[in-house]
Design an enzyme around this catalytic site. Structure first.
Site, PDB file in Angstrom:
ATOM      1  N   ASP A  19       1.055  -1.146  -0.025  1.00  0.00           N
ATOM      2  CA  ASP A  19      -0.036   0.060  -0.039  1.00  0.00           C
ATOM      3  C   ASP A  19       0.841   1.160  -0.060  1.00  0.00           C
ATOM      4  O   ASP A  19       0.573   2.154  -0.699  1.00  0.00           O
ATOM      5  CB  ASP A  19      -1.034  -0.004   1.419  1.00  0.00           C
ATOM      6  N   LYS A 220      20.305   7.370   3.945  1.00  0.00           N
ATOM      7  CA  LYS A 220      20.115   5.914   3.987  1.00  0.00           C
ATOM      8  C   LYS A 220      21.380   5.379   3.902  1.00  0.00           C
ATOM      9  O   LYS A 220      22.406   5.797   3.318  1.00  0.00           O
ATOM     10  CB  LYS A 220      19.263   5.662   2.719  1.00  0.00           C
ATOM     11  N   ASP A 245      18.168   1.849  -6.315  1.00  0.00           N
ATOM     12  CA  ASP A 245      19.122   1.536  -7.341  1.00  0.00           C
ATOM     13  C   ASP A 245      20.216   1.046  -6.634  1.00  0.00           C
ATOM     14  O   ASP A 245      21.290   0.802  -7.356  1.00  0.00           O
ATOM     15  CB  ASP A 245      19.302   2.511  -8.459  1.00  0.00           C
TER      16      ASP A 245
HETATM   17  O1  LIG Z   1      25.009  12.248  -2.756  1.00  0.00           O
HETATM   18  C1  LIG Z   1      25.150  11.577  -3.586  1.00  0.00           C
HETATM   19  O2  LIG Z   1      25.670  10.743  -4.190  1.00  0.00           O
HETATM   20  C2  LIG Z   1      23.805  11.329  -4.508  1.00  0.00           C
HETATM   21  O3  LIG Z   1      22.811  12.422  -4.168  1.00  0.00           O
HETATM   22  C3  LIG Z   1      23.036  10.271  -4.616  1.00  0.00           C
HETATM   23  O4  LIG Z   1      22.758   9.848  -6.134  1.00  0.00           O
HETATM   24  C4  LIG Z   1      21.923  10.033  -3.651  1.00  0.00           C
HETATM   25  O5  LIG Z   1      20.739  10.045  -4.229  1.00  0.00           O
HETATM   26  P1  LIG Z   1      19.337   8.940  -4.077  1.00  0.00           P
HETATM   27  O6  LIG Z   1      20.031   7.870  -5.068  1.00  0.00           O
HETATM   28  O7  LIG Z   1      19.619   8.366  -2.753  1.00  0.00           O
HETATM   29  O8  LIG Z   1      18.378   9.653  -4.640  1.00  0.00           O
HETATM   30 MG   LIG Z   2      19.468   6.105  -6.069  1.00  0.00          MG
END
Ligand SMILES: O=C(O)[C@H](O)[C@H](O)COP(=O)(O)O
Ligand SMILES: [Mg+2]
Length: 299
Positions: A19, A220, A245
């Site tokens: 959801d 993250k 990704d």
């Molecule tokens: O800081 C980085 O290397 C970039 O912003 C990286 O791509 C993280 O972006 P996300 O894939 O979490 O949107």
């Molecule tokens: Mg990403």
């Protein structure tokens, strides 16, 4: 073992099962300012099916509000309270976890988005986009005066990184043993529209090396980012899926939060990272080539 999604039935059952859909941005929705094909259609379908949508990005160059501007420009429906970025997570960490005293300041290595989120949380800062710090002039330590109110250094993706910023951050982090070292995120690379570039993790790397210590990461896969979301959004983790990704940020983040995880191969991770002798130990629940594959589902 991951489930490799292939048929319309596979995607249909995924839609039935979850959801709340949390989407990473770089490498999932877009590369730089170039939308990935099918993203608008899939997000539109999820909204028509009354799914809860959240955007969870480690990209600290933009604030939640300026990300809303990017979504608008790209023609993708998004609302500020659906957007969670690592700049926001770092600012909230300082204001609500560290409870940084009002008279204290943060030295910033980073861009306007990080400054905007710090300002939003009432946190004073220096460095960042200040022209005096965005310089390639030689750094003179004898001319440098330490600001005694700086209690933390926060480092995010900064396309104007230079020796002056690294040197000032190094002074704050070595002359005051209490000074906190915080990274918005530690992504090694960034999938721009024209290919890979060094990511935020590669911006803080010189400081880690010079200091011989790691920063606290608020993006993250750290729990801080999820805590920011949990403070604002009600959802059932068992019926929530994180789409990303990058294995060591997005998928680990989802797993840490008890969420299902879907890896797409339009960004950092390629087939060889998840199959064969050198496959990563981080195993997503599901894998598909692109978010666009979900368009296979007929409404
Ligand atoms: O800081 C980085 O290397 C970039 O912003 C990286 O791509 C993280 O972006 P996300 O894939 O979490 O949107
Ligand atoms: Mg990403």
């Amino acid at each position: 073992m991951s489930v490799r999604l292939t048929s319309a039935q596979d995607y249909a059952s995924l839609l039935d099962r979850y959801d709340t859909w949390m989407f990473d941005c770089d490498g999932v929705l877009w590369h730089g300012d170039r939308l990935i094909d099918g993203v608008v259609e899939v997000l539109g379908m999820l909204r028509r099916k009354n799914k809860k949508i959240l955007f969870v990005t480690n990209n600290a160059t933009k604030s939640r509000k300026s990300y809303k501007g990017k979504f608008d420009q790209l023609g993708v429906e998004a609302h500020v309270d659906e957007i969670y970025g690592s700049a926001y997570a770092a600012a909230v960490y300082l204001s609500t976890v560290i409870k940084l005293p009002k008279e204290k300041k943060v030295y910033v290595i980073g861009q306007a988005g990080l400054e905007e989120e710090l300002h939003e949380e009432g946190i004073a800062f220096l460095g960042g986009t200040d022209p005096a710090d965005c310089t390639l002039a030689p750094f003179s330590l004898s001319d440098f005066t330490l600001d005694p109110d700086v209690a933390a250094v926060v480092c995010g993706l900064d396309t104007q990184i230079n020796y002056t910023k690294l040197s000032k951050a190094f002074q704050y982090l070595t002359r005051n043993p209490e000074c906190l070292f915080i990274a918005t995120n530690e992504d090694s690379t960034y999938p721009s529209a024209d290919g890979l570039l060094p990511g935020a993790g590669s911006i803080s790397a010189p400081l880690r090396f010079a200091l011989g210590k790691d920063p606290v990461c608020t993006g993250k896969p750290s729990r801080t980012m999820l805590d920011c979301i949990n403070a604002k959004v009600h959802y059932n983790p068992e019926r929530t899926i994180m789409v990303g990704d990058r294995l060591n940020t997005d998928i680990l983040f989802g797993q840490g939060g008890g969420l299902a995880t879907l890896l797409v191969l339009t960004g950092i991770t390629s087939e060889s990272d998840i199959t064969g002798p050198n496959a990563s130990p981080i195993v997503p629940d599901y894998v598909t080539n692109s978010l666009a594959d979900i368009c296979a589902v007929t409404e």
